[in-house]
Design an enzyme around this catalytic site. Structure first.
Site, short mmCIF file in Angstrom:
data_model
loop_
_atom_site.label_atom_id
_atom_site.label_comp_id
_atom_site.label_asym_id
_atom_site.label_seq_id
_atom_site.Cartn_x
_atom_site.Cartn_y
_atom_site.Cartn_z
N ARG A 2 0.83 -1.20 0.00
CA ARG A 2 0.00 0.00 0.00
C ARG A 2 0.87 1.26 0.00
NH1 ARG A 2 -3.69 -1.40 5.13
NH2 ARG A 2 -1.75 -2.47 5.68
N LYS A 21 1.54 1.77 7.35
CA LYS A 21 1.83 0.93 8.51
C LYS A 21 2.78 1.62 9.48
CE LYS A 21 0.52 -2.52 9.42
NZ LYS A 21 -0.68 -2.79 10.27
N TYR A 71 -0.98 4.26 10.81
CA TYR A 71 -1.38 3.26 11.80
C TYR A 71 -0.19 2.97 12.70
CZ TYR A 71 -5.56 2.28 9.00
OH TYR A 71 -6.74 2.39 8.33
N HIS A 92 -0.81 1.04 16.23
CA HIS A 92 -1.13 -0.19 16.98
C HIS A 92 -0.08 -0.44 18.07
CE1 HIS A 92 -4.37 -1.16 14.23
NE2 HIS A 92 -3.55 -1.03 13.21
N GLU A 121 -5.78 4.70 13.89
CA GLU A 121 -6.76 3.79 14.50
C GLU A 121 -7.41 4.33 15.77
OE1 GLU A 121 -2.83 2.52 16.38
OE2 GLU A 121 -3.51 3.16 14.39
N ASP A 175 -3.42 -7.11 14.97
CA ASP A 175 -2.71 -5.82 15.11
C ASP A 175 -2.71 -5.35 16.56
OD1 ASP A 175 -1.62 -5.09 12.66
OD2 ASP A 175 -3.52 -4.35 11.89
#
Length: 371
Positions: A15, A75, A94, A96, A118, A270
């Site tokens: 991505r 990510k 993101y 996490h 998130e 995740d």
């Protein structure tokens, strides 16, 4: 503001956070964009398209991190990327962190400003920047699970749709949120026997209305969970506590009562996973066997359909990127309490209460750090 878009380096991550169309929008609003060469090449966004949209192409990630005021990724930053961050630099992606204490440590050491997709919230209680990838992961969970159920992949050899004269497979979805709803949507569309377990009666009523009786919406208790796990061919773990570690709902002793060769797709990986046996896997080696049960725990599932995922993600994050770039992070976050919930680490402090709790670290309210 100068916005940097590096190439993702996590295993099998294809991505990209910003497409050429997104670059054009940022440039239209008066910002500069620097994109690492081949950042979007794998999904058909070539350097020439970025240049035509107004971006500068950087030869390396080091150049992007060194020059940009804000880094926009997909990510979480890998250790090598964390070490390139500098004090006061904004990173928007993101994170996490609840399941990644090492990353939290490195982000704190960098004294950067880390805003997590998130944990950004909306006034309606949803998570607007997690939702698009939750939709993708939920739909993919059935595709991945159906594949893992094939006998040649180690599964029990069940066709979820069934076939004339043969009953369909049973899919049990734990959690009726965005992931669970999208998993149920695809599973029901395939003709599977679908059960969704959730503890919210309001949500169960909504699911009954959405699916008009095509699924069974069941109140989740230990007894109900154990009953349906024993009958399942495919289990989808779709539970989420924003910012915090996922609860371990499936225990090792449950496996002994499940059908041999059945599959668990843990979409909650995740956040540490919702089974006691969960460990993050990659698209290169997505599954492993525990006591005859197949576990699929890929931590970046949406990368399997990276072009669709990138476009869906950009649609969600672009207004927030524009707000950060146009106002600066302090003003953008001070003005919007829901956006402020995305601030996880700020200049060496953990600024999200659930993240701090999961990591057992001191918590400093975001409002204190923003002044």
């Amino acid at each position: 503001m100068l916005i940097g878009v590096p190439k993702e380096i996590k295993n099998n991550e294809f991505r990209v956070s910003t497409s050429p169309a997104g670059v054009a929008e940022l440039v239209h609003h008066g910002h500069q964009v620097i994109v690492e060469t081949k950042a979007g090449h794998a999904i058909g966004f070539d350097d020439s398209q970025y240049q035509a949209a107004g971006a500068k192409i950087a030869a390396s990630a080091e150049e992007v991190f060194a020059r940009a005021d804000m880094i926009v990724k997909v990510k979480e930053p890998q250790p090598v990327e964390c070490k390139m961050l500098r004090e006061g630099q904004v990173i928007f992606c993101y994170l996490h962190l609840a399941a990644d204490p090492k990353q939290a440590e490195l982000l704190m050491e960098s004294k950067s400003v880390a805003i997590a997709f998130e944990t950004v919230t909306h006034s309606d209680g949803t998570l607007p920047l997690l939702t698009p990838m939750s939709e993708v992961a939920g739909r993919l969970s059935i595709q991945a699970g159906a594949n893992a159920l094939e006998k040649v992949k180690g599964g029990r050899g069940v066709l979820l749709s069934g076939v004339t004269g043969v009953a369909p497979g049973k899919v049990v979805v734990i959690g009726g949120g965005v992931v669970g709803t999208n998993a149920a949507y695809v599973a029901a569309g395939m003709g599977a026997d679908v059960v969704v377990l959730d503890k919210s009666l309001k949500r169960l009523r909504q699911l009954d209305e959405i699916f008009s009786g095509r699924i069974k919406a069941i109140y989740s208790t230990q007894a109900a969970l154990e009953e349906h796990l024993q009958e399942a061919d495919l289990v989808v773990g779709a539970v989420l506590i924003p910012g915090a570690s996922a609860p371990k709902l499936i225990r090792r002793e449950h496996l002994a009562k499940m059908k041999r060769g059945s599959v668990i797709v843990d979409v909650a990986i995740d956040q540490g996973g919702c089974t006691e046996m969960s460990k993050a896997t990659t698209h290169a080696e997505p599954v492993y066997d525990v006591d005859g049960i197949i576990l699929y725990c890929v931590a970046n599932m949406p990368s399997a359909v990276a072009r669709s995922s990138s476009q869906a993600l950009e649609n969600a994050i672009l207004p927030y990127t524009l707000a950060l770039a146009g106002k600066g992070y302090r003003t953008a976050l001070r003005e919007d309490a829901h956006f402020r919930n995305g601030l996880n680490v700020c200049q060496g402090r953990i600024t999200h209460e659930a993240v701090a709790g999961a990591l057992k670290l001191d918590y400093t309210p975001a409002t204190v750090m923003l002044g």
